[in-house]
Design a protein around this motif. Structure first.
Motif, mmCIF file in Angstrom:
data_model
loop_
_atom_site.group_PDB
_atom_site.id
_atom_site.type_symbol
_atom_site.label_atom_id
_atom_site.label_comp_id
_atom_site.label_asym_id
_atom_site.label_seq_id
_atom_site.Cartn_x
_atom_site.Cartn_y
_atom_site.Cartn_z
ATOM 1 N N THR A 287 5.419 -7.213 4.093
ATOM 2 C CA THR A 287 4.586 -6.779 5.216
ATOM 3 C C THR A 287 4.340 -5.277 5.162
ATOM 4 O O THR A 287 3.207 -4.811 5.328
ATOM 5 C CB THR A 287 5.258 -7.153 6.551
ATOM 6 N N ALA A 288 5.387 -4.500 4.917
ATOM 7 C CA ALA A 288 5.246 -3.044 4.846
ATOM 8 C C ALA A 288 4.332 -2.622 3.703
ATOM 9 O O ALA A 288 3.653 -1.589 3.779
ATOM 10 C CB ALA A 288 6.628 -2.398 4.691
ATOM 11 N N ASP A 289 4.285 -3.423 2.657
ATOM 12 C CA ASP A 289 3.473 -3.116 1.481
ATOM 13 C C ASP A 289 1.986 -3.017 1.817
ATOM 14 O O ASP A 289 1.217 -2.360 1.098
ATOM 15 C CB ASP A 289 3.695 -4.198 0.419
ATOM 16 N N TYR A 290 1.560 -3.651 2.917
ATOM 17 C CA TYR A 290 0.145 -3.611 3.297
ATOM 18 C C TYR A 290 -0.289 -2.226 3.773
ATOM 19 O O TYR A 290 -1.484 -1.955 3.879
ATOM 20 C CB TYR A 290 -0.133 -4.621 4.415
ATOM 21 N N PHE A 291 0.685 -1.343 4.066
ATOM 22 C CA PHE A 291 0.356 -0.048 4.651
ATOM 23 C C PHE A 291 0.525 1.114 3.679
ATOM 24 O O PHE A 291 0.206 2.250 4.015
ATOM 25 C CB PHE A 291 1.236 0.191 5.885
ATOM 26 N N PHE A 292 1.023 0.822 2.464
ATOM 27 C CA PHE A 292 1.264 1.878 1.488
ATOM 28 C C PHE A 292 0.774 1.434 0.104
ATOM 29 O O PHE A 292 0.767 0.239 -0.212
ATOM 30 C CB PHE A 292 2.752 2.204 1.403
ATOM 31 N N SER A 293 0.423 2.406 -0.707
ATOM 32 C CA SER A 293 0.036 2.097 -2.089
ATOM 33 C C SER A 293 1.078 2.584 -3.085
ATOM 34 O O SER A 293 0.986 2.312 -4.285
ATOM 35 C CB SER A 293 -1.326 2.732 -2.417
ATOM 36 N N ASP A 294 2.093 3.296 -2.599
ATOM 37 C CA ASP A 294 3.192 3.751 -3.455
ATOM 38 C C ASP A 294 4.334 4.237 -2.561
ATOM 39 O O ASP A 294 4.234 4.208 -1.330
ATOM 40 C CB ASP A 294 2.738 4.864 -4.414
ATOM 41 N N ASN A 322 -7.242 5.912 7.275
ATOM 42 C CA ASN A 322 -7.946 6.457 8.446
ATOM 43 C C ASN A 322 -7.751 5.612 9.707
ATOM 44 O O ASN A 322 -8.274 5.942 10.771
ATOM 45 C CB ASN A 322 -9.436 6.605 8.149
ATOM 46 N N ILE A 323 -6.987 4.511 9.601
ATOM 47 C CA ILE A 323 -6.692 3.663 10.762
ATOM 48 C C ILE A 323 -5.415 4.163 11.423
ATOM 49 O O ILE A 323 -4.327 4.071 10.837
ATOM 50 C CB ILE A 323 -6.521 2.181 10.351
ATOM 51 N N PRO A 324 -5.494 4.721 12.640
ATOM 52 C CA PRO A 324 -4.263 5.164 13.326
ATOM 53 C C PRO A 324 -3.422 3.966 13.743
ATOM 54 O O PRO A 324 -3.949 2.923 14.132
ATOM 55 C CB PRO A 324 -4.798 5.925 14.543
ATOM 56 N N ILE A 325 -2.107 4.126 13.659
ATOM 57 C CA ILE A 325 -1.187 3.021 13.958
ATOM 58 C C ILE A 325 -0.148 3.468 14.978
ATOM 59 O O ILE A 325 0.443 4.543 14.856
ATOM 60 C CB ILE A 325 -0.461 2.525 12.679
ATOM 61 N N GLU A 326 0.067 2.628 15.981
ATOM 62 C CA GLU A 326 1.154 2.805 16.937
ATOM 63 C C GLU A 326 2.092 1.607 16.796
ATOM 64 O O GLU A 326 1.639 0.463 16.687
ATOM 65 C CB GLU A 326 0.625 2.864 18.374
ATOM 66 N N ILE A 339 13.484 -1.862 9.728
ATOM 67 C CA ILE A 339 13.034 -1.473 8.389
ATOM 68 C C ILE A 339 11.557 -1.124 8.421
ATOM 69 O O ILE A 339 11.127 -0.091 7.875
ATOM 70 C CB ILE A 339 13.309 -2.597 7.368
ATOM 71 N N LEU A 340 10.735 -1.970 9.058
ATOM 72 C CA LEU A 340 9.297 -1.705 9.118
ATOM 73 C C LEU A 340 9.002 -0.453 9.947
ATOM 74 O O LEU A 340 8.234 0.420 9.519
ATOM 75 C CB LEU A 340 8.555 -2.906 9.700
ATOM 76 N N SER A 341 9.622 -0.359 11.125
ATOM 77 C CA SER A 341 9.367 0.819 11.957
ATOM 78 C C SER A 341 9.901 2.084 11.291
ATOM 79 O O SER A 341 9.282 3.150 11.384
ATOM 80 C CB SER A 341 9.982 0.635 13.347
ATOM 81 N N ARG A 347 7.505 7.903 6.978
ATOM 82 C CA ARG A 347 6.427 8.336 6.095
ATOM 83 C C ARG A 347 5.190 8.794 6.869
ATOM 84 O O ARG A 347 4.109 8.930 6.306
ATOM 85 C CB ARG A 347 6.097 7.213 5.115
ATOM 86 N N ASP A 348 5.375 9.039 8.152
ATOM 87 C CA ASP A 348 4.301 9.572 9.007
ATOM 88 C C ASP A 348 3.037 8.732 8.965
ATOM 89 O O ASP A 348 1.927 9.252 9.098
ATOM 90 C CB ASP A 348 3.967 11.021 8.608
#
Length: 493
Positions: A287-294, A322-326, A339-341, A347-348
């Protein structure tokens, strides 16, 4: 005559004592102590345990069931580790774990915990050591607001979505003090779970303590509990995902939601991890992989080489930068939810909103042997900033606390619960209109029952869901002040 009998009695005790001492002398204990080799000592302790086990089995005054002795010894072994997450699992325990893993079981739908004395002692020792090093006085009760003696209740970590407990309005932080009118002070968590679970359609009555002073009974009809994973919806042009638990299906369900949001041209994202007790490590990493490329998502560290891993993101990012996330968190967010949070926060990539998380930073494996088994901590996990949050939790960037009720409001709230006023209103007004709800609220105010209107509306919504057996809405913007804050934040970024 009496003297003679006493002589034979003491001769018997002496002979037995000599026999037992001889047995121990014949065991490897003395030999083990004279050896420097660790592996040799381990072997010798194992042999000595077998000798004592056999001696007790063959010589105790009553005939003992070897299974009882074995289970007692195993429980003692794991309790000696001072780790509340490492424990022996009986055949029934293994069956419960299998039910949960497979995703269905008969029960009321609650994740519960009972503070373990071992966990309290570990917290004390860690804080004492830290303060002594700083030259400060040690007072656990002043330093740790979470401190409490081993309590006469179990705490609700979180209700499972769309279950009898959830529809009855039970909340994170509620305490179960009685089951069927009997106090649970002498029961373990496993004992309580056993009493709450049962055949679908049967009922169980529990006593709830809320806000420390409000006590009320709730009768729950057991159901076939299907462990849910993800719910999602659009709030105007903001995507909202509530991850209920990390199961083998979570990553796919999150991916589907993100694709739907993208198709609808979403401008921001809110990920709700409140009351998420965790789940599978692989599921949260995917799931976390969807938000990072490395970069690092999470790492696990252990004295076992095979359990040391650094989980890094692949190039499968779905959510653009460019999609802000809360991210919404609270005291019910634990383990995989942390872990996800932790990854998104360290990683800001996201802002964390709500309350400090539960603080479970360890990884367990369930090891079966025969019909029994054990659950054991094999590693600890670390966020990308190399922080282990065990027994500490993750702090939010934006703190949102539910407004505390005044003493008068607590009394009014208790009156509503004890007099069953909400249930009576729903019985007279199935699926009530907005006007009917407002009129009911105005009548309560006239009677001197002053509570926030949003709270009354929420209680009516939950009771109506319970009576009609319909799921609650994916979100409740009017009631949920943490979600309101997250919406303000994501729209301003």
């Amino acid at each position: 005559m009496k003297l003679k009998n006493e002589k034979f009695l003491w001769m018997g005790i002496t002979a037995f004592s000599v026999l037992f001492i001889a047995l121990l002398m014949l065991t490897p204990k003395a030999f083990a102590q004279s050896q420097n080799d660790k592996q040799e000592n381990i072997y010798n302790y194992g042999t000595m345990f077998q000798s004592v086990f056999n001696f007790v089995l063959n010589n105790y005054v009553d005939e003992m069931d070897p299974e009882v002795l074995f289970e007692g010894a195993m429980k003692g072994l794991f309790e000696s580790m001072d780790d509340p997450y490492t424990l022996f699992l009986t055949e029934d325990d293994m069956s419960d774990f299998a039910d949960t893993t497979e995703g269905t079981f008969g029960g009321v739908g609650l994740y519960i915990s009972k503070p373990d004395p071992r966990a309290v002692k570990l917290r004390e020792a860690a804080l004492e050591k830290e303060l002594i090093e700083k030259g400060k006085d040690f007072d656990i009760k002043k330093l740790d607001p979470q401190y409490r003696e081993y309590p006469d209740y179990v705490e609700i970590v979180s209700p499972i979505e769309d279950t009898p407990a959830f529809r009855a309005g039970l909340m994170t932080g509620d305490y179960i003090t009685q089951i069927e009118g009997k106090p649970i002070n002498d029961l373990t968590v496993d004992d309580v779970i056993s009493k709450l679970r049962g055949e679908a359609g049967t009922s169980v009555k529990i006593t709830i303590l809320r806000h420390g002073t409000i006590s009320f009974d709730v009768e729950l009809k057991r159901a076939l509990i299907e462990v849910p994973t993800v719910k999602h919806a659009m709030i105007n042009d903001i995507g909202y995902i509530r991850i209920i638990q990390f199961t083998p299906y979570t990553a796919d369900r999150v991916k589907e939601a993100l694709k739907e949001f993208k198709d609808k041209n979403y401008k921001g994202l809110i990920i709700d991890l409140r009351n998420n007790p965790g789940g599978l490590l692989d599921a949260v990493v995917k799931t976390a992989d969807y938000f990072f490329s490395d970069g690092i998502i999470v790492s696990t560290k252990s004295r076992i080489k095979s359990e040391n891993h650094i989980y890094k993101a692949s190039k499968t990012k779905i959510v653009n930068d460019n999609i802000p996330i809360e991210v919404l968190i609270d005291g019910g967010s634990a383990s995989a939810a942390e872990i996800l949070s932790g990854a998104l926060g360290d990683r800001d990539r996201a802002e964390l909103v709500g309350k400090t998380t539960y603080g479970k930073g360890s990884v367990q494996q369930i090891i079966p042997f025969g019909e029994e088994g054990f659950k054991m901590t094999v590693a600890r996990y670390y966020t990308p900033n190399d922080v282990n949050i065990d027994k500490i939790g993750i702090n939010p960037d934006i703190v949102v606390e539910e407004p505390e009720m005044s003493e008068e409001e607590l009394k009014n709230y208790q009156t509503l619960l004890q007099d069953n006023r909400i249930a009576q209103f729903i019985e007279a007004n199935h699926n009530p209109t907005t006007q009917q709800i407002h009129n009911f609220y105005e009548n309560l105010v006239e009677e001197g029952i002053n509570l926030e209107e949003r709270l009354i509306k929420r209680m009516i919504l939950v009771e109506n869901s319970r009576v009609t057996n319909e799921p609650l809405p994916v979100y409740d913007m009017e009631y949920d002040i943490t979600l309101q804050k997250a919406m303000d934040r994501v729209l301003s970024r």
